[in-house]
Motif scaffolding. Structure first.
Motif, short mmCIF file in Angstrom:
data_model
loop_
_atom_site.label_atom_id
_atom_site.label_comp_id
_atom_site.label_asym_id
_atom_site.label_seq_id
_atom_site.Cartn_x
_atom_site.Cartn_y
_atom_site.Cartn_z
N GLU B 126 0.88 -1.16 -0.02
CA GLU B 126 -0.12 0.02 0.04
C GLU B 126 0.97 1.06 -0.10
O GLU B 126 0.67 2.20 -0.96
CB GLU B 126 -0.95 0.04 1.20
N ILE B 129 2.19 1.97 -3.38
CA ILE B 129 1.29 2.61 -4.39
C ILE B 129 0.83 3.92 -3.89
O ILE B 129 0.95 4.67 -4.72
CB ILE B 129 -0.06 1.89 -4.18
N LEU B 130 1.13 4.37 -2.91
CA LEU B 130 0.65 5.62 -2.27
C LEU B 130 1.66 6.57 -2.72
O LEU B 130 1.59 7.57 -3.18
CB LEU B 130 0.74 5.53 -0.78
N SER B 132 3.76 6.15 -5.21
CA SER B 132 4.04 6.14 -6.64
C SER B 132 2.82 7.28 -7.06
O SER B 132 3.00 8.14 -7.99
CB SER B 132 3.55 4.99 -7.15
#
Lengths: 464, 200
Positions: B126, B129-130, B132
């Motif tokens: 997570e 993703i955050l 990025s």
């Protein structure tokens, strides 16, 4: 492809860039209708009810809910999973369909993304108030503290904090970034100083520069590519809350894909529940959010509904085939136990009634489509209720059994969360562009230059 | 302010400086062919302004591909590493000599190993993703020099339609090839429906 097969146009009616802009911006520019005020008033009243009940909860404690050992999760976690699931359709439409180059999504993606944000806000309320000591929600985060303690990263409940938190943040960025060009459109059409200022601030000086569009489109593509695994991870992680536990009825490996399919199923139903009435209330919207969009969403609902039905039957088959007496009892109890009414409501709403969507006549009739969407939403709420309550109330040890009964506070808070959702939604359609105007223009036939005289190797002069 | 420009700017005061010229086009086709002409004339500081991203315009303008994906990759790697260090530091070790509040909390839970990758993948994933996503969003804004609340192009009344249904080409006066009369003529010959000069 056969040149004789003509694809249905994405925007219908005789529309050009000017009329599309006018039709969408008019929703924000003209005075709100009487029906908008009534709708806001009703949803605002329900939101106030939720606020008052949360105040009552904080003053009194969780005893006002039906929750008690062993059913400690009850309504709040059912509602949490329900609302998080709703959000998934928005990300599916905006990110996954974008990656698959499904141009039809442009008519509905803004709408669906907004729904995602509001649904996740509704979801986040529940764990926040369910923790027993609601003045300490920040204990969920890993911050250095005087107790010298950190949260347990091996727990799915903490994974949830990270998954849902990331999901909300990324969805918000994606939604806002998509809106910047359209906010600039509203800014440039503003007649009053205050509108010009507010839309001016939020559109951060967007000019439609092609050098900006170039990086913007790349950022959009990257965010879509990031949101796709993210959305699949979010409901998988939510399902781990259950699947990692040792409880019969929860401890199954099928949960992650089954939860994701269910989330998309319920989410599309919610998009339809919002879009079909909005098309009636807002004139001109049905030329951009066409019947074809609604029918396509009906098809997605049918497909995901079948996956959900398949997952239900797999669960039952494995309960029988595993020869595990506890697992077998749990599933028998679901069908014929004290919560059989909830189970059969779920099955009827999620498995049997959506089969009507096989018929084109039913998919194309907005009335029947809306009815099925509402039914699916009810069914998906009951799915979470059945999973949580039936499994917890009768686990492996009969001496610990306890039947859960919802109180009036449980029910009124659930209704109140719809008030929160719809209040945010009605404010959205009043003040923000409900359709991605720039994206819709880009898929209109006028947006493409005729011929390609410039196929020679580009003399790239400068670096970005 | 050069002398040959001064007389051409209508309504410009003595102190104001020329920012550039802005040409309006009615449709995508005329914009596209005009963009090619401006590109081939060797201009550098110029831009097309459109209500939506126009397919093929990057090539017609000679815009090179953005380096944004590298920013996102850096964001993702930072997130991944942050996540990994976070779960390891807070749950797997508790070194002496580190302040009480910052020292990790190595607590035995249900006989699980204190650090094992599988149990820690969700938070690491997570955070990857955050970070990025932050890279994509804030990287895009930074490379585009946004937010930018003052821009001379907004002085042009016609330019209000750029976010609705009109297309523009703006050539800036600080470009080496810029010459008011010649640039105006180029844009005019390329099919502009209106041309305006802009002050800084």
């Amino acid at each position: 492809m056969d040149a004789h097969i003509e694809r249905a146009p994405l925007v219908i009616g005789s529309n050009d860039f000017t009329t599309v802009t006018d039709k969408i911006c008019r929703i924000n520019e003209q005075k709100p209708s009487f029906s908008w005020w009534i709708a806001l008033l009703i949803s605002g009243a329900l939101l106030s009810m939720l606020g008052l009940l949360i105040g009552y909860l904080f003053l009194t404690g969780p005893g006002i809910w039906g929750n008690n050992q062993p059913v400690a999760w009850g309504f709040p976690i059912t509602n949490f999973v329900f609302w998080v699931g709703i959000g998934h359709a928005g990300t599916l439409i905006s990110a996954i369909l974008y990656l698959f180059r499904q141009d039809w999504r442009t008519g509905i993606n803004r709408f669906a993304e907004a729904m995602t944000i509001f649904a996740v806000i509704c979801a986040l309320v529940w764990p926040g108030i369910h923790i027993g000591r609601p003045w300490l929600p920040y204990w969920m985060f890993p911050y250095p503290n005087q107790m010298g303690m950190f949260p347990n990263f091996r727990s799915p409940l903490l994974w949830d904090v990270f998954a849902v938190g990331t999901y909300f943040t990324v969805s918000l960025l994606f939604w806002y970034m998509g809106m910047i060009p359209d906010l600039a459109t509203l800014r440039d059409r503003s007649k009053t100083r205050i509108r010009k200022m507010v839309y001016g601030i939020f559109s951060i000086g967007w000019t439609g520069s092609n050098r900006h569009w170039h990086r913007y489109e790349r950022a959009y593509l990257l965010l879509a590519a990031l949101a796709t695994p993210l959305v699949l991870s979010v409901h998988s992680v939510v399902s781990f809350d259950f699947a990692v536990a040792q409880l019969p009825g929860w401890h199954t490996t099928i949960f992650p894909p089954y939860f994701v399919a269910g989330a998309v199923f319920g989410g599309f139903a919610m998009v339809l529940c919002l879009a079909i009435p909005a098309r009636v209330i807002i004139p001109g919207l049905s030329e951009i959010m066409t019947n074809r969009h609604m029918e396509n969403m009906g098809k997605v609902m049918l497909a995901t509904g079948c996956i959900v039905g398949y997952a239900y039957s797999t669960e039952f088959f494995i309960a029988y085939y595993s020869n595990n007496p506890y697992e077998g009892f749990t599933f028998e109890n679901r069908m014929f136990g004290p919560y059989a009414w909830a189970f059969w409501t779920m099955t009827t709403c999620n498995v049997f009634l959506p089969q009507l969507l096989w018929f084109k006549k039913i998919r194309q009739n907005m009335g029947t489509l809306l009815m099925i969407a509402i039914v699916v939403n009810i069914g998906m709420w009951f799915e979470r209720y059945v999973i949580i309550v039936t499994s917890l109330s009768r686990d492996a040890m009969p001496s610990a059994w306890h039947t859960f009964t919802a109180t009036w506070v449980d029910i009124c808070m659930l209704i109140g969360s719809f008030g929160l959702f719809f209040t945010l939604f009605f404010l959205f359609i009043r003040f923000l562009p409900v359709v991605a105007i720039a994206e819709v223009k880009a898929v209109m036939p006028q947006a493409h230059a005729h011929g390609h005289e410039d196929e020679e190797a580009s003399t790239a002069q400068e670096s970005q | 302010m050069s002398q040959d420009v001064g007389h051409a700017v209508q309504g410009a005061t003595e102190e104001s400086q020329l920012y550039g010229v802005l040409a309006e086009f009615e449709d995508v086709n005329s914009l596209m062919s005009a963009a090619r002409k401006v590109r081939d004339a060797g201009y550098k500081n110029w831009d097309c302004y459109t209500p939506f991203p126009v397919h093929g315009l990057d090539k017609a303008m000679g815009v090179q591909s953005t380096r944004l994906p590298w920013v996102v990759l850096c964001g993702g790697l930072t997130g991944c590493l942050t996540g990994l260090l976070l779960v390891w530091w807070t749950n797997a070790i508790s070194p002496d000599g580190v302040g009480y509040a910052l020292r990790g909390y190595d607590f035995q839970i249900s006989g699980k190993p204190k650090f094992s990758l599988p149990a820690n993948i969700p938070p690491i994933f997570e955070l990857t993703i955050l970070f990025s996503a932050f890279g994509a969003f804030f990287g895009m804004l930074a490379m585009n020099l946004l937010p930018k609340f003052y821009n001379p192009v907004h002085k042009c009344k016609r330019f209000n339609r750029v976010t609705q249904d009109r297309f523009f080409i703006g050539v800036e006066a600080d470009d080496d090839n810029f010459d008011l009369l010649e640039t105006t003529k180029l844009l005019n010959d390329a099919g502009a429906s209106a041309i305006e000069e802009l002050e800084e």
